[in-house]
Write a protein that holds these residues in place. Structure first.
Motif, PDB file in Angstrom:
ATOM      1  N   THR A  38       0.834  -1.193   0.000  1.00 23.83           N
ATOM      2  CA  THR A  38       0.000   0.000   0.000  1.00 23.83           C
ATOM      3  C   THR A  38       0.871   1.245   0.000  1.00 23.83           C
ATOM      4  N   PRO A  39       0.518   2.242  -0.808  1.00 23.43           N
ATOM      5  CA  PRO A  39       1.330   3.454  -0.892  1.00 23.43           C
ATOM      6  C   PRO A  39       1.252   4.324   0.350  1.00 23.43           C
ATOM      7  N   GLN A  40       0.289   4.085   1.238  1.00 28.39           N
ATOM      8  CA  GLN A  40       0.174   4.938   2.411  1.00 28.39           C
ATOM      9  C   GLN A  40       1.260   4.668   3.452  1.00 28.39           C
ATOM     10  N   ASN A  41       2.054   3.640   3.288  1.00 31.23           N
ATOM     11  CA  ASN A  41       3.083   3.328   4.269  1.00 31.23           C
ATOM     12  C   ASN A  41       4.473   3.750   3.807  1.00 31.23           C
ATOM     13  N   ASN A  42       4.583   4.700   2.886  1.00 33.96           N
ATOM     14  CA  ASN A  42       5.907   5.151   2.501  1.00 33.96           C
ATOM     15  C   ASN A  42       6.451   6.109   3.565  1.00 33.96           C
ATOM     16  N   PHE A  43       7.724   6.403   3.482  1.00 34.39           N
ATOM     17  CA  PHE A  43       8.393   7.163   4.530  1.00 34.39           C
ATOM     18  C   PHE A  43       7.774   8.545   4.732  1.00 34.39           C
ATOM     19  N   GLY A  44       7.466   9.225   3.644  1.00 32.23           N
ATOM     20  CA  GLY A  44       6.895  10.570   3.744  1.00 32.23           C
ATOM     21  C   GLY A  44       5.564  10.582   4.458  1.00 32.23           C
ATOM     22  N   ASN A  45       4.711   9.607   4.152  1.00 35.03           N
ATOM     23  CA  ASN A  45       3.411   9.543   4.815  1.00 35.03           C
ATOM     24  C   ASN A  45       3.532   9.167   6.281  1.00 35.03           C
ATOM     25  N   VAL A  46       4.444   8.260   6.593  1.00 34.61           N
ATOM     26  CA  VAL A  46       4.652   7.874   7.992  1.00 34.61           C
ATOM     27  C   VAL A  46       5.185   9.061   8.789  1.00 34.61           C
ATOM     28  N   LEU A  47       6.130   9.796   8.208  1.00 32.36           N
ATOM     29  CA  LEU A  47       6.682  10.961   8.877  1.00 32.36           C
ATOM     30  C   LEU A  47       5.622  12.039   9.074  1.00 32.36           C
ATOM     31  N   SER A  48       4.837  12.277   8.044  1.00 31.07           N
ATOM     32  CA  SER A  48       3.766  13.268   8.138  1.00 31.07           C
ATOM     33  C   SER A  48       2.750  12.876   9.201  1.00 31.07           C
ATOM     34  N   SER A  49       2.409  11.613   9.250  1.00 24.91           N
ATOM     35  CA  SER A  49       1.465  11.123  10.256  1.00 24.91           C
ATOM     36  C   SER A  49       2.022  11.303  11.667  1.00 24.91           C
ATOM     37  N   ALA A  50       3.302  11.011  11.842  1.00 19.55           N
ATOM     38  CA  ALA A  50       3.921  11.163  13.162  1.00 19.55           C
ATOM     39  C   ALA A  50       3.933  12.629  13.591  1.00 19.55           C
ATOM     40  N   ILE A  51       4.233  13.528  12.676  1.00 24.09           N
ATOM     41  CA  ILE A  51       4.252  14.951  13.013  1.00 24.09           C
ATOM     42  C   ILE A  51       2.847  15.439  13.344  1.00 24.09           C
ATOM     43  N   ASN A  52       1.851  14.959  12.598  1.00 21.77           N
ATOM     44  CA  ASN A  52       0.467  15.327  12.896  1.00 21.77           C
ATOM     45  C   ASN A  52       0.043  14.812  14.266  1.00 21.77           C
ATOM     46  N   LYS A  53       0.513  13.628  14.636  1.00 19.05           N
ATOM     47  CA  LYS A  53       0.179  13.072  15.950  1.00 19.05           C
ATOM     48  C   LYS A  53       0.814  13.908  17.069  1.00 19.05           C
ATOM     49  N   VAL A  54       2.059  14.350  16.868  1.00 16.73           N
ATOM     50  CA  VAL A  54       2.714  15.215  17.848  1.00 16.73           C
ATOM     51  C   VAL A  54       1.940  16.526  17.976  1.00 16.73           C
ATOM     52  N   SER A  88       5.231  16.433  25.507  1.00 17.97           N
ATOM     53  CA  SER A  88       6.658  16.644  25.673  1.00 17.97           C
ATOM     54  C   SER A  88       7.466  15.445  25.173  1.00 17.97           C
ATOM     55  N   VAL A  89       7.051  14.250  25.547  1.00 19.91           N
ATOM     56  CA  VAL A  89       7.755  13.033  25.129  1.00 19.91           C
ATOM     57  C   VAL A  89       7.665  12.857  23.616  1.00 19.91           C
ATOM     58  N   ALA A  90       6.486  13.100  23.062  1.00 19.18           N
ATOM     59  CA  ALA A  90       6.320  12.970  21.609  1.00 19.18           C
ATOM     60  C   ALA A  90       7.196  13.973  20.875  1.00 19.18           C
ATOM     61  N   PHE A  91       7.267  15.204  21.383  1.00 13.76           N
ATOM     62  CA  PHE A  91       8.088  16.221  20.736  1.00 13.76           C
ATOM     63  C   PHE A  91       9.569  15.875  20.837  1.00 13.76           C
ATOM     64  N   GLN A  92      10.003  15.403  22.000  1.00 13.44           N
ATOM     65  CA  GLN A  92      11.411  15.027  22.173  1.00 13.44           C
ATOM     66  C   GLN A  92      11.783  13.860  21.259  1.00 13.44           C
ATOM     67  N   ALA A  93      10.872  12.891  21.110  1.00 13.40           N
ATOM     68  CA  ALA A  93      11.147  11.768  20.206  1.00 13.40           C
ATOM     69  C   ALA A  93      11.259  12.252  18.768  1.00 13.40           C
ATOM     70  N   THR A  94      10.373  13.159  18.376  1.00 12.18           N
ATOM     71  CA  THR A  94      10.429  13.720  17.028  1.00 12.18           C
ATOM     72  C   THR A  94      11.723  14.487  16.814  1.00 12.18           C
ATOM     73  N   LEU A  95      12.128  15.220  17.818  1.00  9.58           N
ATOM     74  CA  LEU A  95      13.374  15.979  17.733  1.00  9.58           C
ATOM     75  C   LEU A  95      14.576  15.046  17.560  1.00  9.58           C
TER      76      LEU A  95
END
Length: 113
Positions: A38-54, A88-95
């Motif tokens: 599935t194309p929804q699991n490419n790196f860009g989409n996963v990264l975008s999803s993680a940033i949206n979750k943060v 805070s934890v989500a932001f630190q992990a993203t950082l």
């Protein structure tokens, strides 16, 4: 409940990537069921999803803090502190992920051709 599902999905994906790394990259992709087509699991989409979750965690934290400051009867200080710590934890992990990506990019750029 959704957070628990998200965490188990992330953990399963990390374990799959770990197995792939230990087996030498392409050699680990022998089971077609493990490969997501599935194309929804490419790196860009996963990264975008993680940033949206943060971002979502930070918005929840701000809303909970505002409710506590306003003296809303339904707001709990404990829930506000937990929301703040999640954000805070989500932001630190993203950082940390960002720092690793930048470091990897710099390593690649400094490689001799």
């Amino acid at each position: 409940m959704k957070t628990s599902i998200d965490q188990s999905l992330i953990q399963a994906q990390m374990q799959r990537l770990s197995r792939m790394a230990k087996a030498g990259g392409d050699a680990a992709i022998t089971n077609p069921a493990e490969v997501n087509q599935t194309p929804q699991n490419n790196f860009g989409n996963v990264l975008s999803s993680a940033i949206n979750k943060v971002n979502h965690y930070q918005q929840q934290s701000a809303m909970a803090a505002t409710q506590v400051e306003a003296g809303d009867g339904g707001a709990s200080l404990v829930k506000a502190v937990i929301a703040s710590q999640k954000a805070s934890v989500a932001f630190q992990a993203t950082l940390q992920v960002r720092n690793k990506v930048v470091s990897a990019y710099q390593d690649i750029m400094n490689m001799p051709i």
